[in-house]
Design a protein around this motif. Structure first.
Motif, PDB file in Angstrom:
ATOM      1  N   ASN A  38      15.840   5.446 -11.968  1.00 36.36           N
ATOM      2  CA  ASN A  38      15.415   6.282 -10.845  1.00 36.36           C
ATOM      3  C   ASN A  38      15.166   5.389  -9.643  1.00 36.36           C
ATOM      4  OD1 ASN A  38      15.343   8.991 -11.909  1.00 36.36           O
ATOM      5  ND2 ASN A  38      13.603   8.350 -13.156  1.00 36.36           N
ATOM      6  N   ILE A  39      15.857   5.664  -8.554  1.00 35.81           N
ATOM      7  CA  ILE A  39      15.828   4.817  -7.368  1.00 35.81           C
ATOM      8  C   ILE A  39      15.411   5.638  -6.158  1.00 35.81           C
ATOM      9  CG2 ILE A  39      17.172   3.285  -5.871  1.00 35.81           C
ATOM     10  CD1 ILE A  39      19.263   3.175  -8.194  1.00 35.81           C
ATOM     11  N   ALA A  40      14.456   5.128  -5.401  1.00 35.96           N
ATOM     12  CA  ALA A  40      14.101   5.707  -4.109  1.00 35.96           C
ATOM     13  C   ALA A  40      14.260   4.624  -3.052  1.00 35.96           C
ATOM     14  CB  ALA A  40      12.669   6.234  -4.111  1.00 35.96           C
ATOM     15  N   LEU A  41      14.958   4.943  -1.980  1.00 30.65           N
ATOM     16  CA  LEU A  41      15.193   3.970  -0.919  1.00 30.65           C
ATOM     17  C   LEU A  41      14.846   4.580   0.427  1.00 30.65           C
ATOM     18  CD1 LEU A  41      17.693   1.231  -0.607  1.00 30.65           C
ATOM     19  CD2 LEU A  41      17.739   2.904   1.251  1.00 30.65           C
ATOM     20  N   ARG A  42      14.051   3.849   1.190  1.00 31.06           N
ATOM     21  CA  ARG A  42      13.613   4.272   2.527  1.00 31.06           C
ATOM     22  C   ARG A  42      14.347   3.458   3.581  1.00 31.06           C
ATOM     23  NH1 ARG A  42       7.512   3.244   3.224  1.00 31.06           N
ATOM     24  NH2 ARG A  42       8.280   1.096   3.155  1.00 31.06           N
ATOM     25  N   PHE A  75       5.607   6.652  -4.146  1.00 31.68           N
ATOM     26  CA  PHE A  75       6.154   5.882  -3.038  1.00 31.68           C
ATOM     27  C   PHE A  75       5.955   6.707  -1.776  1.00 31.68           C
ATOM     28  CE2 PHE A  75      10.400   4.056  -1.187  1.00 31.68           C
ATOM     29  CZ  PHE A  75       9.679   3.276  -0.290  1.00 31.68           C
ATOM     30  N   ASP A  76       4.999   6.279  -0.928  1.00 30.19           N
ATOM     31  CA  ASP A  76       4.715   6.977   0.323  1.00 30.19           C
ATOM     32  C   ASP A  76       5.680   6.476   1.391  1.00 30.19           C
ATOM     33  OD1 ASP A  76       3.522   7.712   2.891  1.00 30.19           O
ATOM     34  OD2 ASP A  76       1.805   8.349   1.708  1.00 30.19           O
ATOM     35  N   LEU A  77       6.414   7.381   1.989  1.00 29.10           N
ATOM     36  CA  LEU A  77       7.428   7.014   2.970  1.00 29.10           C
ATOM     37  C   LEU A  77       6.847   6.689   4.337  1.00 29.10           C
ATOM     38  CD1 LEU A  77      10.033   9.767   1.992  1.00 29.10           C
ATOM     39  CD2 LEU A  77       9.968   7.372   1.239  1.00 29.10           C
ATOM     40  N   GLY A  78       5.548   6.938   4.513  1.00 34.46           N
ATOM     41  CA  GLY A  78       4.889   6.607   5.776  1.00 34.46           C
ATOM     42  C   GLY A  78       4.905   7.725   6.790  1.00 34.46           C
ATOM     43  N   THR A 134       0.808  -1.209   0.000  1.00 39.32           N
ATOM     44  CA  THR A 134       0.000   0.000   0.000  1.00 39.32           C
ATOM     45  C   THR A 134       0.848   1.268   0.000  1.00 39.32           C
ATOM     46  OG1 THR A 134      -0.115  -0.110   2.427  1.00 39.32           O
ATOM     47  CG2 THR A 134      -1.913  -1.127   1.180  1.00 39.32           C
ATOM     48  N   ASP A 135       2.154   1.169   0.232  1.00 39.04           N
ATOM     49  CA  ASP A 135       2.980   2.372   0.208  1.00 39.04           C
ATOM     50  C   ASP A 135       3.377   2.772  -1.203  1.00 39.04           C
ATOM     51  OD1 ASP A 135       4.651   0.211  -0.125  1.00 39.04           O
ATOM     52  OD2 ASP A 135       6.152   0.848   1.329  1.00 39.04           O
ATOM     53  N   GLY A 185      18.660  18.022  -3.228  1.00 42.24           N
ATOM     54  CA  GLY A 185      19.426  18.304  -2.026  1.00 42.24           C
ATOM     55  C   GLY A 185      18.776  17.661  -0.820  1.00 42.24           C
ATOM     56  N   PHE A 186      18.966  18.249   0.364  1.00 41.15           N
ATOM     57  CA  PHE A 186      18.283  17.786   1.573  1.00 41.15           C
ATOM     58  C   PHE A 186      16.906  18.435   1.640  1.00 41.15           C
ATOM     59  CE2 PHE A 186      22.727  17.127   2.917  1.00 41.15           C
ATOM     60  CZ  PHE A 186      22.640  15.857   3.477  1.00 41.15           C
ATOM     61  N   ALA A 187      15.878  17.630   1.862  1.00 44.29           N
ATOM     62  CA  ALA A 187      14.513  18.153   1.946  1.00 44.29           C
ATOM     63  C   ALA A 187      13.696  17.245   2.853  1.00 44.29           C
ATOM     64  CB  ALA A 187      13.869  18.229   0.565  1.00 44.29           C
ATOM     65  N   MET A 188      12.700  17.797   3.499  1.00 43.10           N
ATOM     66  CA  MET A 188      11.749  17.001   4.275  1.00 43.10           C
ATOM     67  C   MET A 188      10.548  16.702   3.382  1.00 43.10           C
ATOM     68  SD  MET A 188      13.105  16.444   7.230  1.00 43.10           S
ATOM     69  CE  MET A 188      11.664  15.755   8.107  1.00 43.10           C
ATOM     70  N   ALA A 189      10.190  15.436   3.265  1.00 47.06           N
ATOM     71  CA  ALA A 189       9.088  15.047   2.389  1.00 47.06           C
ATOM     72  C   ALA A 189       8.524  13.714   2.847  1.00 47.06           C
ATOM     73  CB  ALA A 189       9.561  14.929   0.938  1.00 47.06           C
ATOM     74  N   GLN A 190       7.295  13.424   2.399  1.00 47.42           N
ATOM     75  CA  GLN A 190       6.658  12.145   2.712  1.00 47.42           C
ATOM     76  C   GLN A 190       6.490  11.281   1.481  1.00 47.42           C
ATOM     77  OE1 GLN A 190       3.397  12.224   5.485  1.00 47.42           O
ATOM     78  NE2 GLN A 190       2.588  10.236   4.824  1.00 47.42           N
ATOM     79  N   GLN A 191       6.699  11.832   0.306  1.00 46.25           N
ATOM     80  CA  GLN A 191       6.513  11.048  -0.917  1.00 46.25           C
ATOM     81  C   GLN A 191       7.657  11.276  -1.897  1.00 46.25           C
ATOM     82  OE1 GLN A 191       2.637  12.157  -2.506  1.00 46.25           O
ATOM     83  NE2 GLN A 191       1.771  10.270  -1.702  1.00 46.25           N
ATOM     84  N   VAL A 192       7.986  10.206  -2.608  1.00 44.07           N
ATOM     85  CA  VAL A 192       8.829  10.296  -3.802  1.00 44.07           C
ATOM     86  C   VAL A 192       7.931   9.886  -4.967  1.00 44.07           C
ATOM     87  CG1 VAL A 192      10.889   9.501  -4.987  1.00 44.07           C
ATOM     88  CG2 VAL A 192      10.893   9.702  -2.474  1.00 44.07           C
ATOM     89  N   ILE A 193       7.921  10.719  -6.016  1.00 42.57           N
ATOM     90  CA  ILE A 193       6.971  10.524  -7.122  1.00 42.57           C
ATOM     91  C   ILE A 193       7.716  10.501  -8.453  1.00 42.57           C
ATOM     92  CG2 ILE A 193       5.063  11.590  -8.392  1.00 42.57           C
ATOM     93  CD1 ILE A 193       3.904  12.549  -5.830  1.00 42.57           C
TER      94      ILE A 193
END
Length: 234
Positions: free
Chosen positions: A122-126, A13-16, A2-3, A30-38
């Protein structure tokens, strides 16, 4: 899972929770605060010559209410996304990636490319444990190393040698702010990060090669019965 939400041309991709993310993504690098990678899938017609791709993506994200997300652009069919997770001694890493090798390169050299050749990884890793900013930089380096190892093992031959990535790869790593200061390959967390990223990228590379008729002759087919983009058995 579901994420991860697939709504072509979007992949989310919802980071929760809001996490610190480090990337060189088009939107909020750069450095950012976020809850999703799209991811936003595009075709040549979406990005005519002279278009400001960053501004266009920002406008698309705003239109859909996701302007706060870390944003990738990809020409890869987002329905072919791959994912993998790894847990080592309680340290967890979850990876989602799209892998296209149409503009693959060997590090330190370049192959002439036309507009029809574009593709990207494109890679997103939590990451589960909370990291310092310095550790997040180290985590990004582990993901980049895992990406390179996976593409080398995929064995895509170029005139310049075996491919090590593409000319437009992008990586985003996310973790809660915390006190973990190191995550190198000798640590359980570094092992988990590397394993999740390596498995995801290698699976994606094999899917791409299978779709291309495996031009190198070196890539085994995807695991029989595996559904692309989910890791689930069909």
């Amino acid at each position: 899972m579901t994420d991860v939400t697939l709504d072509r041309p979007w992949l989310r991709f919802d980071l929760g929770q809001r996490m610190r993310v480090l990337s060189w993504a088009l939107n909020r690098p750069g450095f950012a605060m976020a809850q999703q990678v799209i991811w936003r899938e595009v075709r040549n017609a979406d990005l005519p010559a002279g278009l400001d791709a960053r501004a266009w993506l920002r406008a698309e994200l705003m239109r859909t209410g996701h302007e706060g997300a870390i944003g990738f652009l990809t020409s890869r069919d987002v329905t072919r996304f791959c994912r993998a997770s790894a847990v080592v001694e309680g340290c967890r890493a979850d990876c989602v990636a799209t892998v296209g090798l149409g503009n693959a390169e060997r590090i330190g050299q370049r192959v002439p490319r036309g507009p029809q050749d574009w593709g990207t990884i494109n890679i997103a890793l939590r990451i589960g444990p909370g990291l310092t900013r310095t550790a997040l930089i180290e985590a990004l380096s582990i993901v980049a190393s895992a990406r390179t190892a996976a593409i080398l093992d995929a064995g895509l031959e170029l005139p310049t040698g075996v491919a090590t990535g593409t000319g437009t790869d992008c990586i985003a790593v996310a973790a809660p702010p915390g006190r973990v200061a190191y995550c190198g390959m000798h640590t359980p967390l570094g092992e988990a990060i590397g394993a999740a990223a390596y498995r995801t990228v290698l699976q994606g590379a094999r899917y791409w090669q299978a779709e291309q008729g495996d031009p190198t002759g070196n890539a085994p087919p995807p695991e029989p019965g595996t559904e692309p983009g989910t890791g689930r058995k069909m």
